[in-house]
Design a protein around this motif. Structure first.
Motif, mmCIF file in Angstrom:
data_model
loop_
_atom_site.group_PDB
_atom_site.id
_atom_site.type_symbol
_atom_site.label_atom_id
_atom_site.label_comp_id
_atom_site.label_asym_id
_atom_site.label_seq_id
_atom_site.Cartn_x
_atom_site.Cartn_y
_atom_site.Cartn_z
ATOM 1 N N ASP A 1 0.535 4.291 -2.669
ATOM 2 C CA ASP A 1 0.307 5.665 -2.218
ATOM 3 C C ASP A 1 1.344 6.608 -2.824
ATOM 4 O O ASP A 1 1.040 7.751 -3.161
ATOM 5 C CB ASP A 1 0.353 5.729 -0.693
ATOM 6 C CG ASP A 1 -0.014 7.113 -0.174
ATOM 7 O OD1 ASP A 1 -1.188 7.481 -0.267
ATOM 8 O OD2 ASP A 1 0.891 7.822 0.322
ATOM 9 N N PRO B 1 0.797 -1.230 0.000
ATOM 10 C CA PRO B 1 0.000 0.000 0.000
ATOM 11 C C PRO B 1 0.830 1.281 0.000
ATOM 12 O O PRO B 1 0.443 2.276 -0.619
ATOM 13 C CB PRO B 1 -0.834 -0.126 1.284
ATOM 14 C CG PRO B 1 -0.969 -1.596 1.495
ATOM 15 C CD PRO B 1 0.346 -2.173 1.059
ATOM 16 N N LYS C 1 -7.772 -2.266 -0.782
ATOM 17 C CA LYS C 1 -7.036 -3.450 -1.219
ATOM 18 C C LYS C 1 -6.848 -3.436 -2.731
ATOM 19 O O LYS C 1 -7.647 -2.853 -3.465
ATOM 20 C CB LYS C 1 -7.779 -4.710 -0.793
ATOM 21 C CG LYS C 1 -7.841 -4.912 0.718
ATOM 22 C CD LYS C 1 -8.623 -6.168 1.062
ATOM 23 C CE LYS C 1 -8.704 -6.371 2.566
ATOM 24 N NZ LYS C 1 -9.500 -7.558 2.927
#
Length: 285
Positions: free
Chosen positions: A113, A109, A135
């Protein structure tokens, strides 16, 4: 420096920010467009921070396939309200997130990002609602014999990828195989299996289930010599409920998913193997 309507329009197109925010940004940086973009990004980040604690229960799951069909990505983007989730800006951003997963193959993640986080923050500033990356998954076809089935539920809150392997490469494009892949993806969406088959099921979960029914049988005063048989029967029922290949097929519950796969293989004169699946559901974030 005088701020023209054209300057405001151009900044809005670049950032998606509100008209008054764009005008204020241009005034603050004396009309420098690039500095105005940075000013709005900084402001967007501040707004996002204020909203970051608000619950994101709505959103959408989006899937995208590479032009050559070898790679597929699926990602979820969450927001606070269904009204925002159905809007064009949010839908476009969700598609952008899935495309970023496809193109960059982020490892986690944090990596995702780093690719689209700033764009999401800008949209938060523009829309005024908290959003979060959810997810995501990416899959690459392992061979020309592999088929990837995908399904996004009508409400956009559940997305599924299913992976099949055919014995012969020519079977991949058979209508029966494509239909099977789609139906299996719908099966996973509707029935939410925990595992592909009994062999891939978490054995700790199996043992917990066995022990629950074993203790229940003992408490009911069942003879000790049949307690284990009762527990074994309960485990088999559990596996039928949570293992994809053992589940009743949603379109004909007299047949199992394994039966449907065998029938499709027979129809095309080939052996078809289901190798895995990925399921993303917003409520499970």
């Amino acid at each position: 420096m005088a701020i023209s309507a054209q300057m405001v329009k151009e900044l809005r197109e670049k950032t998606g920010a509100g008209m008054m925010d764009c005008k204020k940004a241009l005034v603050e940086v004396n009309g420098d467009l690039e500095k105005a973009v940075d000013w709005l990004r900084q402001k967007g980040m501040a707004k996002a921070a204020k909203k970051s604690g608000r619950a994101t229960c709505e959103g959408v799951v989006t899937a995208v396939t590479s032009p050559d069909g070898k790679h597929v990505a699926m990602a979820s983007l969450m927001c606070e309200t269904d009204f925002v989730a159905r809007g064009d800006q949010f839908q476009n951003m969700a598609a952008r997130v899935a495309q970023a997963v496809l193109e960059h193959n982020p490892a986690d993640p944090t990596a995702l990002d780093g690719v689209v986080g700033d764009e999401v923050k800008q949209l938060i500033a523009s829309v005024g609602e908290n959003m979060q990356l959810g997810k995501f998954a990416r899959h690459t076809r392992q061979s020309d014999n592999e088929v990837i089935g995908q399904y996004i539920h009508a409400n956009g809150k559940i997305g599924v990828l299913v992976f099949l392997t055919c014995g012969k490469a020519e079977s991949v494009n058979a209508p029966e195989v494509k239909e099977l892949a789609k139906n299996l993806a719908m099966q996973v969406a509707a029935a939410s299996p925990m595992a592909l088959d009994a062999g891939s099921l978490d054995q700790a979960a199996v043992e917990r289930e066995r022990e629950v029914y074993r203790q229940k049988a003992l408490e009911e005063g069942k003879p000790a010599n049949i307690v284990d048989k009762i527990a074994d029967g309960a485990v088999k029922k559990f596996q039928k409920e949570v293992c994809l290949m053992e589940q009743p097929f949603i379109r004909d519950d007299k047949k199992s998913v394994s039966d449907i796969v065998r029938e499709a293989g027979k129809a095309v004169g080939d052996t078809i193997t289901v190798t895995g699946f990925t399921r993303i559901q917003l409520a499970a974030e």
